[in-house]
Design an enzyme around this catalytic site. Structure first.
Site, PDB file in Angstrom:
ATOM      1  N   GLY A  14       0.724  -1.360   0.002  1.00 33.43           N
ATOM      2  CA  GLY A  14       0.103  -0.140   0.056  1.00 33.43           C
ATOM      3  C   GLY A  14       0.808   1.182  -0.109  1.00 33.43           C
ATOM      4  N   SER A  41      -0.570  -4.812   4.643  1.00 36.51           N
ATOM      5  CA  SER A  41      -0.556  -5.250   6.055  1.00 36.51           C
ATOM      6  C   SER A  41      -0.367  -3.960   6.930  1.00 36.51           C
ATOM      7  CB  SER A  41       0.409  -6.117   6.452  1.00 36.51           C
ATOM      8  OG  SER A  41       0.477  -6.472   7.706  1.00 36.51           O
ATOM      9  N   VAL A  49       6.949   8.251   1.606  1.00 37.40           N
ATOM     10  CA  VAL A  49       7.528   9.576   0.732  1.00 37.40           C
ATOM     11  C   VAL A  49       6.571  10.285   0.166  1.00 37.40           C
ATOM     12  CG1 VAL A  49       9.735   7.920   0.075  1.00 37.40           C
ATOM     13  CG2 VAL A  49       7.507   7.898  -1.180  1.00 37.40           C
ATOM     14  N   LYS A  80       2.667  24.473  -3.108  1.00 34.88           N
ATOM     15  CA  LYS A  80       4.050  24.635  -3.376  1.00 34.88           C
ATOM     16  C   LYS A  80       4.621  25.245  -4.805  1.00 34.88           C
ATOM     17  CE  LYS A  80       8.151  21.679  -3.899  1.00 34.88           C
ATOM     18  NZ  LYS A  80       8.869  20.348  -4.030  1.00 34.88           N
ATOM     19  N   VAL A 188       2.324 -11.108   2.778  1.00 33.34           N
ATOM     20  CA  VAL A 188       2.776 -11.996   1.910  1.00 33.34           C
ATOM     21  C   VAL A 188       3.877 -12.843   2.259  1.00 33.34           C
ATOM     22  CG1 VAL A 188       3.618 -12.077  -0.542  1.00 33.34           C
ATOM     23  CG2 VAL A 188       1.855 -10.690  -0.360  1.00 33.34           C
ATOM     24  N   THR A 347      11.139  14.331  -6.156  1.00 34.75           N
ATOM     25  CA  THR A 347      10.637  13.511  -7.212  1.00 34.75           C
ATOM     26  C   THR A 347      10.119  12.072  -7.154  1.00 34.75           C
ATOM     27  OG1 THR A 347      12.934  12.237  -7.155  1.00 34.75           O
ATOM     28  CG2 THR A 347      12.737  14.393  -8.548  1.00 34.75           C
ATOM     29  N   ILE A 349       7.211  10.874  -5.703  1.00 35.05           N
ATOM     30  CA  ILE A 349       5.751  10.781  -6.281  1.00 35.05           C
ATOM     31  C   ILE A 349       5.636  11.176  -7.685  1.00 35.05           C
ATOM     32  CG2 ILE A 349       3.655  12.133  -6.346  1.00 35.05           C
ATOM     33  CD1 ILE A 349       3.667  12.122  -3.073  1.00 35.05           C
TER      34      ILE A 349
END
Length: 515
Positions: A14, A41, A49, A80, A188, A347, A349
């Site tokens: 996620g 989980s 980030v 921004k 997993v 950078t 995202i």
């Protein structure tokens, strides 16, 4: 193909990467043709980030039809307009990398050539900063949505956001699940592969269940469980050019005014970020363990906060680089699973967004297998995004005058990537700054950092000579004056936030994220 089963996409992990990927796939692909499952989980933490972003995130949100005011309200977002760099060239020097243009083309010649020619003629000694409306808006702590009239000076900038990364992932989780993404809670513990093709066929959960899929999106973070560990895609190490390998992150109480820009301040062993949100300020110190100890970094960070620290600094360890390919077999790495570049220019995202959008464009259709040509094209774009971003980050380091400090002496004298060495030489010799159609940063972004780091041209495009010096100077004077006048009339940033997207979030411990 009529009658074929929906194409099964399984996202492992996620956080920002997983839920951005899920939102893009659910929002942009035909819902009837794809079945999307995300496994995560709550017991596994995320790096978090992306508290600071680039203007591309607005394009992403707009593509999905996300309401901007609601999104900012739910994520404690602020505006921004750029990034302020303090002490990067030398102590006492500062400049802003703005999200906007420097002038425009005059007589078919890029603006920086006219600016360079005026400097060479000694008729104008102003910095490029004087010719950016976004820079002036930052200094004025103002914001209004850009004017839609292309002839207005107030149309010459774009904007991004600062937001709480945890709240953003939560917001996208709600948005994506409401549009059909199935979320499975669990760890997993195994990967099932086809014995003949080697493709991943299913993921095994700790409880014993198996989740089958046709294509797997690896958002497992630094573990890179599918692309790195299972598919054995090699890692390309860039630590020779980007030696910082640690970060300490901590939130602090906010202060007024809430500035519409990120700040990056150079320190002896690296640099410190400052990201203003509505409910707190995000802070961190990115440093190289070769040149700075963790205790020194912690003390430096805590001594340079604007307000009371809300938690103990959290340590992150990383290495700069990327996977040789982002797509291998039927697995696609997105986010930290694909690579990592320090958050100097926000950078992270963008690289998630670019991979997710490229995947949507190249996604196999219902009833069809993976096309090798699509894989090659994804990997070509993947390499361009990472490699050109790397060069832009290295530029900040190599052009410095912080003589006598081991880290800064090292990065100033290191052998550069050929692609960056070429761009530096080209600008120094002719003021040329090529604009690439692919890759992250525009010509204006390069110009701001080149000049800000003291890289100045020794000549300009000969076509700039065609404009009489008096006309050139009159145009420069007029542009600078219009920028100052219009910036002074802008709505204060804090006032804009109050009226548009005031958040109910409150400052709280445990909310630190990487820039």
């Amino acid at each position: 193909m009529t009658g074929a089963e929906p194409y099964r996409i399984v996202i492992l992990g996620g956080g920002t990467a997983g839920w951005m990927s899920a939102a893009a796939l659910a929002g942009l692909l035909p819902a009837a043709d794809y079945d999307i499952t995300l496994i995560e989980s709550d017991e596994i933490g995320t790096v978090g980030v992306g508290e600071a972003t680039l203007p591309h995130i607005k394009t992403f949100n707009d593509m999905l039809g996300i309401d901007e005011a609601e999104f900012m309200r739910e994520t404690a977002g602020t505006i921004k307009l750029g990034i302020e760099f303090v002490d990067w060239l030398r102590e006492g020097a500062r400049y802003i990398h703005p999200f906007g243009t420097f002038g425009d083309r005059w007589g078919g010649v890029d603006f920086q050539h006219h600016w360079a020619q005026a400097r060479l003629d000694a008729s104008d000694d102003r910095s490029l900063q004087a010719y950016s409306f976004a820079v002036a808006a930052c200094h004025a702590n103002g914001f209004e949505h850009p004017n839609t009239d292309p002839g207005s000076i107030r149309s010459t900038y774009s904007y991004a956001y600062h937001f709480d990364a945890g709240l953003y992932a939560r917001y996208l989780r709600g948005w994506a699940t409401a549009r059909g993404v199935r979320r499975l809670e669990g760890k997993v513990t195994g990967v099932v592969r086809d014995s003949e093709s080697g493709a991943v066929s299913a993921l095994t959960l700790e409880a014993g269940a198996q989740v089958a899929g046709d294509l797997f999106v690896d958002c497992s973070g630094f573990r890179s469980l599918l692309v790195g560990q299972t598919m054995q895609v090699p890692w390309i190490d860039w630590s020779e050019w980007l030696p910082c390998d640690r970060a300490l992150a901590v939130p602090c109480l906010g202060v007024e005014p809430i500035t519409p820009y990120t700040r990056s301040t150079a320190r002896r062993g690296g640099w410190q970020w400052r990201i203003p949100l509505q409910h707190r300020i995000g802070n961190g110190y990115v440093f190289s363990s070769r040149f700075c100890g963790e205790e020194e970094a912690r003390n430096t960070l805590l001594a340079n906060l604007d307000g009371e620290a809300l938690d103990e600094p959290r340590l992150l360890r990383f290495a700069a680089g990327r996977r040789a390919q982002g797509w291998a077999g039927n697995c696609v790495a997105i986010g930290l699973a694909s690579g990592f570049l320090e958050p100097l220019e926000s950078t992270s995202i963008f690289l998630i967004q670019a991979a997710a959008i490229d995947l949507v464009a190249l996604m196999p259709r219902r009833g069809e297998g993976i096309d090798a040509r699509a894989v090659r094209e994804f990997n070509r774009l993947f390499g361009i995004h990472y490699d050109r971003t790397r060069d832009f980050l290295v530029l900040h380091y190599t052009a410095n005058e912080r003589v006598g400090e081991p880290l800064w002496d090292h990065v100033r004298t290191m052998v550069l990537p050929d692609s960056l060495a070429h761009r530096l030489a080209l600008f120094r010799e002719s003021a040329a700054a090529p604009e690439y159609s692919l890759g992250l940063f525009s010509r204006d972004s390069w110009l701001s950092v080149l000049e800000g780091q003291g890289v100045l041209p020794s000549a300009a495009n000969p076509l700039a000579h065609r404009m009489p010096a008096a006309e050139r100077q009159a145009r420069l004077d007029d542009l600078a004056a219009r920028i100052v006048l219009n910036a002074a009339e802008m709505t204060p940033h804090g006032e804009f936030l109050t009226g548009y997207c005031a958040s109910k979030a409150t400052a709280r411990p445990g909310a630190a994220s990487a820039a």
